[in-house]
Design a protein around this motif. Structure first.
Motif, PDB file in Angstrom:
ATOM      1  N   PRO A   1       0.928  -1.315   0.360  1.00 37.69           N
ATOM      2  CA  PRO A   1       0.274  -0.242   0.189  1.00 37.69           C
ATOM      3  C   PRO A   1       0.982   1.089  -0.128  1.00 37.69           C
ATOM      4  N   LYS A   2       0.304   2.537  -1.119  1.00 35.14           N
ATOM      5  CA  LYS A   2       1.656   3.089  -0.707  1.00 35.14           C
ATOM      6  C   LYS A   2       1.308   4.166   0.719  1.00 35.14           C
ATOM      7  N   SER A   3      -0.315   3.907   1.249  1.00 34.36           N
ATOM      8  CA  SER A   3      -0.355   4.565   2.353  1.00 34.36           C
ATOM      9  C   SER A   3       0.786   5.044   3.798  1.00 34.36           C
ATOM     10  N   LEU A   4       1.146   3.355   3.338  1.00 28.28           N
ATOM     11  CA  LEU A   4       2.253   3.593   4.078  1.00 28.28           C
ATOM     12  C   LEU A   4       3.909   4.572   3.694  1.00 28.28           C
ATOM     13  N   ASP A   5       3.785   4.346   2.883  1.00 26.90           N
ATOM     14  CA  ASP A   5       4.897   6.074   2.236  1.00 26.90           C
ATOM     15  C   ASP A   5       4.775   6.793   2.391  1.00 26.90           C
ATOM     16  N   GLU A   6       3.620   7.295   2.189  1.00 24.81           N
ATOM     17  CA  GLU A   6       2.508   8.441   2.359  1.00 24.81           C
ATOM     18  C   GLU A   6       2.768   8.900   4.288  1.00 24.81           C
ATOM     19  N   SER A   7       2.164   8.432   4.541  1.00 23.38           N
ATOM     20  CA  SER A   7       2.270   8.648   6.934  1.00 23.38           C
ATOM     21  C   SER A   7       3.797   8.516   6.504  1.00 23.38           C
ATOM     22  N   ALA A   8       4.929   7.835   6.124  1.00 22.73           N
ATOM     23  CA  ALA A   8       6.340   8.002   6.460  1.00 22.73           C
ATOM     24  C   ALA A   8       6.376   9.376   6.011  1.00 22.73           C
ATOM     25  N   ARG A   9       6.141   9.652   4.979  1.00 23.60           N
ATOM     26  CA  ARG A   9       6.551  10.832   4.042  1.00 23.60           C
ATOM     27  C   ARG A   9       6.319  12.695   5.227  1.00 23.60           C
ATOM     28  N   ILE A  10       4.877  12.276   5.808  1.00 19.66           N
ATOM     29  CA  ILE A  10       4.116  13.084   6.656  1.00 19.66           C
ATOM     30  C   ILE A  10       5.267  13.183   7.311  1.00 19.66           C
ATOM     31  N   ASP A  11       6.099  12.414   8.181  1.00 17.04           N
ATOM     32  CA  ASP A  11       6.582  12.079  10.041  1.00 17.04           C
ATOM     33  C   ASP A  11       7.494  12.934   9.306  1.00 17.04           C
ATOM     34  N   GLY A  12       8.223  12.976   7.696  1.00 16.99           N
ATOM     35  CA  GLY A  12       9.539  13.948   7.615  1.00 16.99           C
ATOM     36  C   GLY A  12      10.326  12.444   6.959  1.00 16.99           C
ATOM     37  N   ALA A  13      10.088  11.833   7.046  1.00 15.88           N
ATOM     38  CA  ALA A  13      11.110  10.939   6.378  1.00 15.88           C
ATOM     39  C   ALA A  13      11.314  10.893   4.528  1.00 15.88           C
ATOM     40  N   THR A  14      12.487  10.742   4.369  1.00 20.68           N
ATOM     41  CA  THR A  14      12.653  10.321   2.695  1.00 20.68           C
ATOM     42  C   THR A  14      12.628   9.939   2.195  1.00 20.68           C
ATOM     43  N   ARG A  15      13.010   9.428   0.764  1.00 24.84           N
ATOM     44  CA  ARG A  15      12.676   8.570  -0.186  1.00 24.84           C
ATOM     45  C   ARG A  15      13.394   7.302   0.288  1.00 24.84           C
ATOM     46  N   PHE A  16      14.552   7.896   0.644  1.00 19.11           N
ATOM     47  CA  PHE A  16      15.495   6.593   1.004  1.00 19.11           C
ATOM     48  C   PHE A  16      15.138   6.449   1.795  1.00 19.11           C
ATOM     49  N   GLN A  17      15.212   6.594   2.987  1.00 17.92           N
ATOM     50  CA  GLN A  17      14.448   5.870   4.547  1.00 17.92           C
ATOM     51  C   GLN A  17      13.390   5.263   4.243  1.00 17.92           C
ATOM     52  N   VAL A  18      12.124   5.637   3.419  1.00 20.38           N
ATOM     53  CA  VAL A  18      11.251   4.809   3.212  1.00 20.38           C
ATOM     54  C   VAL A  18      11.243   3.809   2.707  1.00 20.38           C
ATOM     55  N   PHE A  19      11.759   3.888   1.203  1.00 22.31           N
ATOM     56  CA  PHE A  19      12.861   2.765   0.871  1.00 22.31           C
ATOM     57  C   PHE A  19      12.990   1.828   1.545  1.00 22.31           C
ATOM     58  N   LEU A  20      14.200   2.351   2.626  1.00 22.31           N
ATOM     59  CA  LEU A  20      15.301   1.187   3.468  1.00 22.31           C
ATOM     60  C   LEU A  20      14.643   0.378   5.017  1.00 22.31           C
ATOM     61  N   LYS A  21      13.829   1.586   5.495  1.00 21.43           N
ATOM     62  CA  LYS A  21      13.033   1.074   6.954  1.00 21.43           C
ATOM     63  C   LYS A  21      11.734   0.817   6.808  1.00 21.43           C
ATOM     64  N   ILE A  22      11.417   0.893   5.368  1.00 22.74           N
ATOM     65  CA  ILE A  22       9.975   0.268   5.663  1.00 22.74           C
ATOM     66  C   ILE A  22       9.462  -0.118   4.331  1.00 22.74           C
ATOM     67  N   ILE A  23       9.665  -0.195   3.099  1.00 22.49           N
ATOM     68  CA  ILE A  23       9.069  -0.880   1.651  1.00 22.49           C
ATOM     69  C   ILE A  23      10.830  -2.354   2.390  1.00 22.49           C
ATOM     70  N   MET A  24      11.575  -2.245   2.024  1.00 24.12           N
ATOM     71  CA  MET A  24      12.484  -4.064   2.452  1.00 24.12           C
ATOM     72  C   MET A  24      11.949  -4.535   3.216  1.00 24.12           C
ATOM     73  N   PRO A  25      12.298  -4.137   4.324  1.00 22.55           N
ATOM     74  CA  PRO A  25      11.941  -5.551   5.408  1.00 22.55           C
ATOM     75  C   PRO A  25      10.234  -6.076   5.230  1.00 22.55           C
ATOM     76  N   MET A  26       9.410  -5.426   4.583  1.00 17.10           N
ATOM     77  CA  MET A  26       8.114  -5.639   4.646  1.00 17.10           C
ATOM     78  C   MET A  26       8.122  -6.710   2.827  1.00 17.10           C
ATOM     79  N   ALA A  27       9.554  -6.771   2.137  1.00 16.99           N
ATOM     80  CA  ALA A  27       9.565  -7.099   0.734  1.00 16.99           C
ATOM     81  C   ALA A  27      10.959  -8.290   0.040  1.00 16.99           C
ATOM     82  N   LYS A  28      10.555  -8.754   2.134  1.00 17.66           N
ATOM     83  CA  LYS A  28      11.618  -9.907   2.167  1.00 17.66           C
ATOM     84  C   LYS A  28      11.764 -11.067   1.112  1.00 17.66           C
TER      85      LYS A  28
END
Length: 374
Positions: free
Chosen positions: A260-287
């Motif tokens: 879901p893209k809502s995870l990216d949007e929530s992290a971006r609202i909290d101030g995370a960068t694109r790289f942080q979203v990719f590394l800390k949110i997407i990668m653990p879910m994309a094992k």
């Protein structure tokens, strides 16, 4: 009386007859499917079984080439012993100078520290039962032993060990670099919207329809100009394998589309960068897709023959296992080297088979997850 009426009434017996007919049809279909699968498995495993059995046929006591029997008359380790003849374990190679000592000590200390940290890892929450990652610690220790083995072994005296190390080096670098490139491109095409995005995807799709060997002559001359052929074949093969790996984004992008893209949007609202979203949110879910990408990137160079033989071009020290073993039976005595070729094939197949079996679960999840259109 009721039972007699049911027996005499043909309509009451008809459902049971239909049910038995349906079950019999299902059993026949299942039996046919199982028979086909068994036949396919036997056909698929027969060459490997033949390879294993022939590897134990001694080239000293029996005929070395093709024979009209499968099981050896006498099992022997002669072929495997021959593969490692000339290997010299010289500990002095590790301590030739102060730099080698420091590098060796630091590498082993760092690896052991990581292994200990994995073993004594505290649970993240009270519900987690496992306190340590034994599998991760064992992998770290195995990597340390492999590094020390490569440094200690004087592989120039043993062709097979040299070729095996070349193959392992190319496959490991390709697995690491290609995984980063493929996942980065896939994430960018899945999450970002920019001008020319669809055109870029269509161009990559069209170019991917052409077989890679069409460009071999051009690539060879480019590598030759850069000094990456023959003696420099190993970095040349790594460069060629990784250069266009980003075009294979299809399955990884399909997997990212299911998150879901809502995870990216929530992290971006909290101030995370694109790289942080990719590394800390997407990668653990994309094992699963990460492991799938690593497997595919590792298996490609492991069995490469056509382009590897083209780039090495007669330079024996730059061969990979596939090229080296083929040259044995092609340029040397076929009768004497066929069983040694079989032994080498078995040793080459064991690591990739164990790796695939250990990660098969994630491989299937990655393929099925990436096949879903987002």
């Amino acid at each position: 009386m009721a039972q007699q009426n049911n027996i005499l009434d043909p309509q009451s017996a008809q459902p049971d007859k239909k049910l038995r007919s349906k079950k019999g049809h299902e059993q026949r279909v299942n039996a046919s499917i199982y028979t086909i699968l068994i036949v396919m498995s036997v056909v698929w495993l027969a060459p490997f079984v033949f390879l294993v059995l022939q590897s134990f046929r001694s080239y000293v006591t029996e005929a070395g080439g093709m024979v009209n029997y499968i099981v050896p008359k006498q099992f022997s380790w002669d072929n495997y012993i021959f593969l490692f003849q000339g290997v010299a374990f010289d500990a002095k190679l590790l301590v030739k100078d102060a730099g080698a000592i420091i590098l060796t000590v630091l590498t082993n200390l760092a690896g052991l520290a990581i292994a200990v940290k994995l073993l004594v890892r505290k649970p993240r929450n009270p519900l987690e039962k496992t306190k340590g990652n034994l599998k991760g610690a064992l992998l770290v220790v195995a990597a340390l032993l492999l590094i020390d083995l490569v440094r200690c072994v004087d592989s120039t005296k043993c062709d097979f060990v040299r070729w095996f190390i070349n193959t392992l080096t190319i496959a490991a670098f390709c697995a690491a670099i290609q995984t980063v490139m493929v996942l980065s491109v896939s994430y960018a095409l899945s999450r970002m919207r920019f001008k020319g995005r669809k055109l870029l995807m269509n161009i990559c799709l069209a170019l991917g329809m052409f077989p890679g060997f069409l460009t071999m002559i051009v690539l060879y001359y480019l590598l030759k100009l850069l000094g990456l052929t023959q003696a420099g074949a190993i970095p040349g093969l790594i460069l060629i394998s990784c250069a266009s790996s980003g075009m294979g984004y299809y399955i990884s992008k399909g997997f990212f589309d299911t998150i879901p893209k809502s995870l990216d949007e929530s992290a971006r609202i909290d101030g995370a960068t694109r790289f942080q979203v990719f590394l800390k949110i997407i990668m653990p879910m994309a094992k699963p897709i990460v492991i799938y990408t690593i497997l595919m990137a590792f298996m490609g160079p492991w069995g490469d023959y056509v382009f590897a033989s083209y780039v090495a071009f007669g330079h024996k020290a730059s061969y990979n296992v596939a090229v080296g073993l083929y040259r044995w039976v092609n340029t040397n005595d076929y009768q004497g080297f066929f069983t040694r070729f079989c032994a080498g094939g078995v040793l080459v197949a064991i690591p990739i088979t164990l790796l695939f079996m250990a990660l098969q679960k994630y491989y299937v999840e990655g393929v099925t997850g990436g096949a879903v259109k987002g």
